[in-house]
Write an enzyme that holds these catalytic residues in place. Structure first.
Site, PDB file in Angstrom:
ATOM      1  CB  SER A 149      -0.950  -0.061   1.202  1.00  0.00           C
ATOM      2  OG  SER A 149      -2.060   0.751   1.028  1.00  0.00           O
ATOM      3  CG  ASP A 188      -4.570  -1.913   1.224  1.00  0.00           C
ATOM      4  OD1 ASP A 188      -4.678  -0.689   1.108  1.00  0.00           O
ATOM      5  OD2 ASP A 188      -3.622  -2.458   1.815  1.00  0.00           O
TER       6      ASP A 188
END
Lengths: 278, 30
Positions: free
Chosen positions: A94, A206
């Protein structure tokens, strides 16, 4: 800071409206399904990264996820640079993948800091009416590809990989080839906010869900010594009992519980405590 | 606190935490 303000409210209303309007819209609309995610067992089968000096260990820098706390990674890079430490492998999740890609592509810590400060966050937001999320994430992908000069990951001067989560297998996966922008779009696709990113066999979200600080992938790539940076689990928690705050706290709790054993496997763990709104 | 203040604080926190970690490594190796 108010735990529940107008900005949160407008985001939730927009998300609900988008879900209602789009119904069961299929998120597989991207024609360039060029991502080739690999599970950790597949990564272990590949040739490990080695150094040119056999006497020196292969060093990996692992940069964890954490939204805008990712600015802390730039401070870490600056300190490592001053100490003359240059890793052989950079792995990020991320926000860590965003900073890690820029660094592995050849940018200096000062250049990364400048690029991050100069980009308007609003320019990275691309609203959509899609049941999978309220942002497409393509503006972020384009910005990353611009910052890294469009060079594919496998051509970076430093070995780099981004970590995402596979919705189908519910496992962490490694992205270490092709467009850096696409890889990071997947690695930073926050559930419910950014639309999951399609690939040949499913969708990616994610990486923080399954591997917030991806130490094990760094080892699988051949690292002998791992310097890991956690920017998410040590900071102060958000206050309040509003729904967005509670959801935020639940995600925080679960991600950090899953991440703790993996972080403990690092040789060095750098964990700055950061207060941040996102 | 402005967004720039938050960025500055985060960068500084990362810098100081990394310096402290490196100092621990050096101390451990000595």
């Amino acid at each position: 800071m108010k735990p529940f303000n107008a900005r949160y409210f407008s985001v939730i209303v927009a998300a609900l409206l988008a879900t209602v309007i789009s119904g069961c819209a299929n998120t597989r609309t991207d024609a360039s399904l060029d991502l080739t995610p690999r599970l950790i067992a597949e990564v272990k089968l590949a040739a490990p990264v080695t150094t040119t000096d056999a006497r020196r260990p292969t060093v990996a820098l692992v940069l964890g996820g954490g939204g805008l706390r990712g600015f802390a990674h730039m401070g870490v890079l600056r300190a490592l640079e001053e100490a003359g430490i240059r890793p052989d492998i950079v792995v990020g999740t991320s926000a860590g993948a965003v900073v890690g890609a820029a660094y592995a592509s050849g940018m200096t810590p000062a250049q990364i800091e400048s690029a991050a400060r100069n980009v308007k966050l609003s320019s990275l937001v691309d609203w959509t009416l899609n049941s999978g999320g309220i942002m497409r994430g393509k503006n972020l992908a384009r910005w990353i590809d611009t910052v890294t000069a469009g060079v594919p990951i496998e051509k970076f001067p430093l070995r780099f990989a981004a970590v995402a989560s596979d919705l189908q297998s519910e496992r962490a996966v490694l992205l270490d080839s092709g467009s850096a922008g696409r890889a990071i779009q997947a690695s930073a696709a926050v559930p419910g906010i950014t639309v999951p990113v399609p690939y040949k066999n499913g969708h990616l979200i994610d990486g923080g869900i399954t591997s917030l600080v991806p130490v094990r992938f760094a080892r699988a790539m051949g690292a002998d010594f791992v310097i890991a940076v956690d920017i998410y689990c040590q900071g102060p928690r958000a206050d309040g009992l509003g729904a967005p705050t509670v959801i935020n706290r639940v995600m925080h709790t679960q991600s950090c519980l899953v991440a703790a054993p993996e972080m403990a496997e690092a040789d060095v763990l750098i964990a700055p405590a950061i207060r941040c709104r996102a | 606190m402005t967004a720039k203040d938050e960025q500055d604080r985060a960068i500084q926190a990362g810098y100081e935490a990394a310096r402290a970690a490196l100092a621990r490594i050096v101390a451990g190796a000595a």
